[in-house]
Enzyme design. Sequence first.
Site, PDB file in Angstrom:
ATOM      1  N   PHE A   1       1.087  -4.055 -18.540  1.00  0.00           N
ATOM      2  CA  PHE A   1       0.366  -4.760 -19.594  1.00  0.00           C
ATOM      3  C   PHE A   1      -0.489  -3.777 -20.370  1.00  0.00           C
ATOM      4  O   PHE A   1      -0.772  -2.660 -19.922  1.00  0.00           O
ATOM      5  CB  PHE A   1      -0.505  -5.880 -19.015  1.00  0.00           C
ATOM      6  N   CYS A   2      -0.898  -4.203 -21.571  1.00  0.00           N
ATOM      7  CA  CYS A   2      -1.776  -3.403 -22.424  1.00  0.00           C
ATOM      8  C   CYS A   2      -2.538  -4.359 -23.339  1.00  0.00           C
ATOM      9  O   CYS A   2      -2.484  -5.579 -23.138  1.00  0.00           O
ATOM     10  CB  CYS A   2      -0.982  -2.373 -23.224  1.00  0.00           C
ATOM     11  N   THR A   3      -3.212  -3.855 -24.334  1.00  0.00           N
ATOM     12  CA  THR A   3      -4.075  -4.685 -25.175  1.00  0.00           C
ATOM     13  C   THR A   3      -3.304  -5.753 -25.937  1.00  0.00           C
ATOM     14  O   THR A   3      -3.583  -6.952 -25.833  1.00  0.00           O
ATOM     15  CB  THR A   3      -4.859  -3.824 -26.172  1.00  0.00           C
TER      16      THR A   3
ATOM     17  N   GLY B   1       0.361  -5.612 -26.326  1.00  0.00           N
ATOM     18  CA  GLY B   1       1.762  -5.697 -25.935  1.00  0.00           C
ATOM     19  C   GLY B   1       2.614  -4.517 -26.334  1.00  0.00           C
ATOM     20  O   GLY B   1       3.692  -4.303 -25.773  1.00  0.00           O
TER      21      GLY B   1
ATOM     22  N   ILE C   1      -2.963  -8.408 -23.363  1.00  0.00           N
ATOM     23  CA  ILE C   1      -4.199  -9.011 -22.858  1.00  0.00           C
ATOM     24  C   ILE C   1      -4.783  -9.980 -23.877  1.00  0.00           C
ATOM     25  O   ILE C   1      -5.299 -11.044 -23.518  1.00  0.00           O
ATOM     26  CB  ILE C   1      -5.234  -7.916 -22.530  1.00  0.00           C
TER      27      ILE C   1
END
Length: 274
Positions: A175-177, A179, A204
């Site tokens: 996951f990341c901020t 996508g 996120i």
Amino acid sequence: MAYQVTTFYRFIAVEDLAQKQQAWLDVCQAQQIKGTILLATEGVNATIAGQPRAVAAVVSKIQQDLGIDQVTRRDAWVETIPFQRLKVKIKPEIVTLGLPAVNPNDQVGTYVDPHQWNQLLQDPTVTVIDTRNDYEVAIGTFQGAINPHTQNFRSFPDYVQHHLDPQQTPKVAMFCTGGIRCEKATAYLRQQGFSEVYHLQGGILHYLETMPPETSLWQGECFVFDGRVAVQNGLQVGSHFLCSGCGYPLSPADAVCPHCAEAVAPDHPGLKQG
């Protein structure tokens, strides 16, 4: 007056980059938009802010030029525009892994929506990795996620080579901020022979926007690359601010920045963001 902050990206084959750069710059300037738009042959990545109608006009122009009906976007509202200027840039990659040959348009992992994401987080057979930078992870991450301690996204392939093995960790979720980093990371892992690779759809930000606090497995706040500094549940502006000495995100409880050892003034303007 409320301003709209819109973040979106799309991996899609793009041609005539210089022509699109100028056209998008023109429409942004006409609509008094601030923020950053990156374009490359692999797609587009943007975070822009302005009046809602102005943002809609820019998004519509980009969609039209790319020949798509819509982009998946995250919208938030703020009292002041969190950008000082406008940048529309052509890049080798829309998110810099340092490996332009890794292209999610060729292969990518399995998208997981926020509700299914909770199940993955609690599955002991799945290795969950935060693909963001170390300073981002420090102020918030998902329960049980691994921090690879990378200083930038370019370092992620090196982490994979030294810490992950398709035979030992066949199921990996990332996951990341928003996508984009985890989507490209899944393309890289697929290229490296990992068979079951997942990533949080919309990142996120989509999770915080979608999941109610009582069922959320997110802990802390989410760093964002604009004047808001961090957001929390419902994409409300968080409490963190940037150290004026080193630019590291700090909480209101920090009297001294632990990274540059400079005192934080009680009336630091960042404190007013929360």
